[in-house]
Motif scaffolding. Sequence first.
Motif, PDB file in Angstrom:
ATOM      1  N   ALA A 224       0.832  -1.209   0.000  1.00  0.00           N
ATOM      2  CA  ALA A 224       0.000   0.000   0.000  1.00  0.00           C
ATOM      3  C   ALA A 224       0.863   1.253   0.000  1.00  0.00           C
ATOM      4  CB  ALA A 224      -0.928  -0.009   1.216  1.00  0.00           C
ATOM      5  N   ARG A 332      -4.183  -9.152  -2.027  1.00  0.00           N
ATOM      6  CA  ARG A 332      -5.095  -8.528  -1.072  1.00  0.00           C
ATOM      7  C   ARG A 332      -6.382  -9.343  -0.943  1.00  0.00           C
ATOM      8  NH1 ARG A 332      -4.960  -3.974  -3.343  1.00  0.00           N
ATOM      9  NH2 ARG A 332      -6.985  -3.876  -4.398  1.00  0.00           N
ATOM     10  N   SER A 345      -9.360  -2.524   1.055  1.00  0.00           N
ATOM     11  CA  SER A 345      -9.247  -2.085  -0.340  1.00  0.00           C
ATOM     12  C   SER A 345      -9.488  -0.594  -0.473  1.00  0.00           C
ATOM     13  CB  SER A 345     -10.250  -2.845  -1.217  1.00  0.00           C
ATOM     14  OG  SER A 345      -9.984  -4.232  -1.218  1.00  0.00           O
ATOM     15  N   TYR A 348      -6.332   1.389   0.013  1.00  0.00           N
ATOM     16  CA  TYR A 348      -5.520   1.397  -1.207  1.00  0.00           C
ATOM     17  C   TYR A 348      -6.041   2.443  -2.189  1.00  0.00           C
ATOM     18  CZ  TYR A 348      -2.772  -2.839  -0.261  1.00  0.00           C
ATOM     19  OH  TYR A 348      -1.880  -3.735   0.251  1.00  0.00           O
ATOM     20  N   GLU A 352      -4.016   5.668  -3.551  1.00  0.00           N
ATOM     21  CA  GLU A 352      -3.802   5.823  -4.987  1.00  0.00           C
ATOM     22  C   GLU A 352      -4.276   7.192  -5.467  1.00  0.00           C
ATOM     23  OE1 GLU A 352      -4.855   3.502  -9.186  1.00  0.00           O
ATOM     24  OE2 GLU A 352      -5.809   2.899  -7.305  1.00  0.00           O
TER      25      GLU A 352
END
Length: 400
Positions: A224, A332, A345, A348, A352
Amino acid sequence: MRTLLPRLGAGFNRLWTASAVSNLGDGLTMVAGPLLLASVTGNPILIAGGVFAQQLPWLLFSLLSGVFADRLDRRRLIVAANLGRAAALTVLTVAVGFGFASVVLIYLVLFILGTGETLVDTAGGAMLPQLVAPADLPRANARLSATFTVANQFAAKPLGAWLFGIAAAVPFGVDAVSFAVSAALIFSLPSPGVSSVMPRRSLRKDIAEGLRFLHGDRLLRTLAGAMGLGNIAFCTAFAVFVLYARHRLGVSDVGYGLLLTTFAIGGLLGAALASRVTSRFGAAAVLRTGLLVEILTHVVLATTTHAWVAGTVLILFGVQTVVWGVITSSLRQRLVPNHLLGRVSSVYALLETGGAAIGTLLGGVLAQTWGLTFPFWLAAAAMTAILAAAWTPIAQATRP
């Protein structure tokens, strides 16, 4: 193709088809949205604000979307979000058709689309392990990635501009239909799309539980962090890529478009190769090689003045981007418990998007101050540091 589809199951095939349909429609709006704004206003800031309006929900709602993806029936959540996006686009279609679309309305619709995207992408990724076997996750993720590249990056861009030329309302109407069709396909999925029942607590406690799990897993935490920091480096370098292409490589507007296409070409190759190279060399080796490819990409772009060299390395970079994404998504989905997958998730996704926003802001300032190649050198140095820090933790990528 006929031999591959049964191995991933009917449930995945519906999810895959739904993803292809919605990605095509979403790509139409990505092209038509700026064209519509440009027809309403000539203000560059207002036109650029349309992109920000669709990105903002990722910064605001990523973590909340993760909680909802773990609390609620993921299948129904995706259906509701897609129907909401279809309704918003229907309103915009009518407004454009009758000539009363405003900047405020366009922004509102784009914001709704981005909000729906945070829910659908998070819930869809969390639902995938319930539709395919753990061993098939890399193949499933690669197929979804390839579909996104073909539908969203290749087919939708020229089609969206062509439909807008026929009538400004048409691409938005087609996108509305695509979301409705996608919702119907997801609704037809069997009950394994439902997430585990969570005890009802405060949103803050639910978010904190996902953060604690991610922080406590060295491999997932490293991946991550590498993705978030790597996105800062990438977007710092590519924030002014259009100026780099024109002034350093000396390409025309058409040439610039072709350079952007190289990413998609590499992405397709990466989707085709991801499962094979991972099986052959192991996840850890491929992840480390991917970080080396990123360093090489930035160094080459900082030193070359030839468009064909830049295009070649960008194809390689496109391969690495998709392969890295397939491996990390599969890890993941395999390592995170089902009841936490949406929240982990979502972290992440936040890293991002946040990394992209920070990098974009930095890139323009750095390029203006120190020149067009400085951001690439800085990105190469940053990726070298990331590789050094991640080298040992990445070895755990082979763990069961």
